[in-house]
Design a protein around this motif. Structure first.
Motif, PDB file in Angstrom:
ATOM      1  N   LEU A  27       0.802  -1.222   0.000  1.00  0.00           N
ATOM      2  CA  LEU A  27       0.000   0.000   0.000  1.00  0.00           C
ATOM      3  C   LEU A  27       0.842   1.283   0.000  1.00  0.00           C
ATOM      4  CD1 LEU A  27      -2.739  -1.077   2.576  1.00  0.00           C
ATOM      5  CD2 LEU A  27      -2.847  -1.193   0.068  1.00  0.00           C
ATOM      6  N   GLY A  28       2.171   1.132   0.042  1.00  0.00           N
ATOM      7  CA  GLY A  28       3.044   2.293   0.049  1.00  0.00           C
ATOM      8  C   GLY A  28       2.952   3.109   1.331  1.00  0.00           C
ATOM      9  N   ARG A  29       2.868   2.402   2.455  1.00  0.00           N
ATOM     10  CA  ARG A  29       2.753   3.068   3.754  1.00  0.00           C
ATOM     11  C   ARG A  29       3.998   2.829   4.594  1.00  0.00           C
ATOM     12  NH1 ARG A  29      -3.083   3.060   6.340  1.00  0.00           N
ATOM     13  NH2 ARG A  29      -4.260   3.863   4.585  1.00  0.00           N
ATOM     14  N   LYS A  30       4.183   3.682   5.588  1.00  0.00           N
ATOM     15  CA  LYS A  30       5.260   3.518   6.568  1.00  0.00           C
ATOM     16  C   LYS A  30       4.930   2.293   7.435  1.00  0.00           C
ATOM     17  CE  LYS A  30       7.191   7.141   8.419  1.00  0.00           C
ATOM     18  NZ  LYS A  30       7.447   8.357   9.206  1.00  0.00           N
ATOM     19  N   PHE A  31       5.955   1.547   7.846  1.00  0.00           N
ATOM     20  CA  PHE A  31       5.757   0.381   8.714  1.00  0.00           C
ATOM     21  C   PHE A  31       6.406   0.636  10.064  1.00  0.00           C
ATOM     22  CE2 PHE A  31       7.384  -3.640  10.469  1.00  0.00           C
ATOM     23  CZ  PHE A  31       6.176  -4.282  10.685  1.00  0.00           C
ATOM     24  N   ILE A  32       5.640   0.402  11.132  1.00  0.00           N
ATOM     25  CA  ILE A  32       6.149   0.526  12.497  1.00  0.00           C
ATOM     26  C   ILE A  32       5.808  -0.755  13.248  1.00  0.00           C
ATOM     27  CG2 ILE A  32       6.011   1.799  14.672  1.00  0.00           C
ATOM     28  CD1 ILE A  32       5.047   4.243  12.973  1.00  0.00           C
ATOM     29  N   ASP A  33       6.835  -1.469  13.691  1.00  0.00           N
ATOM     30  CA  ASP A  33       6.607  -2.684  14.477  1.00  0.00           C
ATOM     31  C   ASP A  33       6.482  -2.285  15.947  1.00  0.00           C
ATOM     32  OD1 ASP A  33       6.623  -5.138  15.817  1.00  0.00           O
ATOM     33  OD2 ASP A  33       7.967  -6.040  14.342  1.00  0.00           O
ATOM     34  N   GLY A  34       5.297  -2.458  16.503  1.00  0.00           N
ATOM     35  CA  GLY A  34       5.031  -2.084  17.888  1.00  0.00           C
ATOM     36  C   GLY A  34       5.949  -2.766  18.886  1.00  0.00           C
ATOM     37  N   ASP A  35       6.483  -3.942  18.543  1.00  0.00           N
ATOM     38  CA  ASP A  35       7.421  -4.613  19.447  1.00  0.00           C
ATOM     39  C   ASP A  35       8.638  -3.734  19.706  1.00  0.00           C
ATOM     40  OD1 ASP A  35       5.850  -6.839  19.819  1.00  0.00           O
ATOM     41  OD2 ASP A  35       6.999  -8.129  18.461  1.00  0.00           O
ATOM     42  N   ASP A  36       8.993  -2.908  18.725  1.00  0.00           N
ATOM     43  CA  ASP A  36      10.138  -2.015  18.887  1.00  0.00           C
ATOM     44  C   ASP A  36       9.841  -0.853  19.835  1.00  0.00           C
ATOM     45  OD1 ASP A  36      11.529  -3.581  17.081  1.00  0.00           O
ATOM     46  OD2 ASP A  36      11.052  -2.298  15.371  1.00  0.00           O
ATOM     47  N   LEU A  37       8.579  -0.674  20.190  1.00  0.00           N
ATOM     48  CA  LEU A  37       8.184   0.424  21.066  1.00  0.00           C
ATOM     49  C   LEU A  37       8.003  -0.012  22.524  1.00  0.00           C
ATOM     50  CD1 LEU A  37       5.617   2.201  18.704  1.00  0.00           C
ATOM     51  CD2 LEU A  37       8.042   2.729  19.053  1.00  0.00           C
ATOM     52  N   HIS A  38       8.213  -1.307  22.802  1.00  0.00           N
ATOM     53  CA  HIS A  38       8.107  -1.788  24.192  1.00  0.00           C
ATOM     54  C   HIS A  38       9.228  -1.197  25.044  1.00  0.00           C
ATOM     55  CE1 HIS A  38       4.963  -4.730  24.730  1.00  0.00           C
ATOM     56  NE2 HIS A  38       5.247  -5.277  23.571  1.00  0.00           N
ATOM     57  N   PRO A  39       8.912  -0.758  26.256  1.00  0.00           N
ATOM     58  CA  PRO A  39       9.970  -0.357  27.192  1.00  0.00           C
ATOM     59  C   PRO A  39      10.843  -1.571  27.559  1.00  0.00           C
ATOM     60  CG  PRO A  39       7.808   0.379  27.968  1.00  0.00           C
ATOM     61  CD  PRO A  39       7.577  -0.550  26.810  1.00  0.00           C
ATOM     62  N   ARG A  40      12.056  -1.307  27.960  1.00  0.00           N
ATOM     63  CA  ARG A  40      13.015  -2.365  28.314  1.00  0.00           C
ATOM     64  C   ARG A  40      12.436  -3.356  29.328  1.00  0.00           C
ATOM     65  NH1 ARG A  40      19.061  -1.911  29.309  1.00  0.00           N
ATOM     66  NH2 ARG A  40      18.697   0.101  28.332  1.00  0.00           N
ATOM     67  N   ALA A  41      11.745  -2.861  30.343  1.00  0.00           N
ATOM     68  CA  ALA A  41      11.205  -3.743  31.386  1.00  0.00           C
ATOM     69  C   ALA A  41      10.218  -4.761  30.794  1.00  0.00           C
ATOM     70  CB  ALA A  41      10.522  -2.922  32.475  1.00  0.00           C
ATOM     71  N   ASN A  42       9.428  -4.337  29.818  1.00  0.00           N
ATOM     72  CA  ASN A  42       8.478  -5.262  29.191  1.00  0.00           C
ATOM     73  C   ASN A  42       9.211  -6.362  28.425  1.00  0.00           C
ATOM     74  OD1 ASN A  42       6.591  -3.468  30.151  1.00  0.00           O
ATOM     75  ND2 ASN A  42       5.616  -3.097  28.173  1.00  0.00           N
ATOM     76  N   ILE A  43      10.232  -5.990  27.682  1.00  0.00           N
ATOM     77  CA  ILE A  43      10.994  -6.978  26.909  1.00  0.00           C
ATOM     78  C   ILE A  43      11.641  -7.982  27.850  1.00  0.00           C
ATOM     79  CG2 ILE A  43      12.971  -7.311  25.366  1.00  0.00           C
ATOM     80  CD1 ILE A  43      12.253  -4.508  24.192  1.00  0.00           C
ATOM     81  N   GLN A  44      12.206  -7.491  28.936  1.00  0.00           N
ATOM     82  CA  GLN A  44      12.845  -8.399  29.895  1.00  0.00           C
ATOM     83  C   GLN A  44      11.817  -9.334  30.518  1.00  0.00           C
ATOM     84  OE1 GLN A  44      14.784  -5.469  32.356  1.00  0.00           O
ATOM     85  NE2 GLN A  44      16.680  -5.574  31.160  1.00  0.00           N
ATOM     86  N   LYS A  45      10.659  -8.818  30.839  1.00  0.00           N
ATOM     87  CA  LYS A  45       9.619  -9.643  31.456  1.00  0.00           C
ATOM     88  C   LYS A  45       9.149 -10.734  30.487  1.00  0.00           C
ATOM     89  CE  LYS A  45       5.428  -9.229  34.235  1.00  0.00           C
ATOM     90  NZ  LYS A  45       4.472  -8.303  34.847  1.00  0.00           N
ATOM     91  N   MET A  46       8.876 -10.343  29.244  1.00  0.00           N
ATOM     92  CA  MET A  46       8.417 -11.324  28.253  1.00  0.00           C
ATOM     93  C   MET A  46       9.502 -12.348  27.939  1.00  0.00           C
ATOM     94  SD  MET A  46       6.065  -9.110  25.607  1.00  0.00           S
ATOM     95  CE  MET A  46       7.205  -7.754  25.380  1.00  0.00           C
ATOM     96  N   SER A  47      10.770 -11.900  27.889  1.00  0.00           N
ATOM     97  CA  SER A  47      11.884 -12.800  27.598  1.00  0.00           C
ATOM     98  C   SER A  47      12.027 -13.880  28.662  1.00  0.00           C
ATOM     99  CB  SER A  47      13.192 -12.020  27.494  1.00  0.00           C
ATOM    100  OG  SER A  47      13.162 -11.183  26.378  1.00  0.00           O
ATOM    101  N   SER A  48      11.596 -13.558  29.880  1.00  0.00           N
ATOM    102  CA  SER A  48      11.690 -14.538  30.959  1.00  0.00           C
ATOM    103  C   SER A  48      10.445 -15.428  31.019  1.00  0.00           C
ATOM    104  CB  SER A  48      11.903 -13.834  32.306  1.00  0.00           C
ATOM    105  OG  SER A  48      10.732 -13.146  32.686  1.00  0.00           O
TER     106      SER A  48
END
Length: 172
Positions: A27-48
């Motif tokens: 569609l010729g649109r910008k792409f933003i992956d919301g996973d890249d917008l998670h705060p560090r604490a969320n990534i660490q929690k999910m990784s565990s």
């Protein structure tokens, strides 16, 4: 014409990032992956292997909402990936935004588990699929929301999504 965003949503391993990226290109649109917008604490929690709670999600959803607002205010059009499993999460993203459409990638738990087993290098764990389905509040009757069946190849899902967006006249 104001900018707009499509939030590609659904449980883990439903294909949000892949479908979102292909849809943005198509569609010729910008792409933003919301996973890249998670705060560090969320990534660490999910990784565990721990699921996020509502308090964990607040700052993340605010970042998603702000990304949609930025697109709208700059007259840009984008695809943003975000699980947005509960209605209150979707409502938070809608707050202050006028051109947000949700695209729900819909599949059953068996299909999602099959796809999850094929994934590598992602922080979500298989045991979190059940938690995601328990959290999911289906958006079947919400305004500006399309439900797309994820059975079949990714290219088929992308075509269904693009057709649905075109039919809903949400594509600028």
């Amino acid at each position: 014409m104001a900018g707009s965003s499509v939030i590609v949503m659904g449980v883990c391993a439903c294909g949000k990032s892949t479908v979102g990226e292909h849809l943005a290109k198509k569609l010729g649109r910008k792409f933003i992956d919301g996973d890249d917008l998670h705060p560090r604490a969320n990534i660490q929690k999910m990784s565990s292997g721990q699921p996020l709670d509502d308090e964990d999600r607040k700052p993340w959803l605010e970042r998603i909402r702000d990304a949609a607002y930025s697109l709208e205010s700059k007259n840009e059009h984008g695809i943003i990936v975000c699980s947005a499993l509960k209605k209150k999460y979707r409502d938070q993203i809608r707050e202050g935004n006028h051109n947000v459409t949700f695209l729900f990638l819909d599949g059953n738990q068996e299909l999602i588990l099959e796809r999850m087993r094929k994934r590598q290098g992602h922080f979500m764990k298989e045991n979190m699929v059940k938690s995601q389905f328990e959290t999911l509040e289906r958006p079947d009757h919400e305004p500006q929301t399309l439900v797309i069946n994820i059975d079949g190849e990714i290219s088929d899902v992308v075509e269904r999504a693009a057709a649905g967006l075109t039919q809903s006249q949400e594509v600028a």
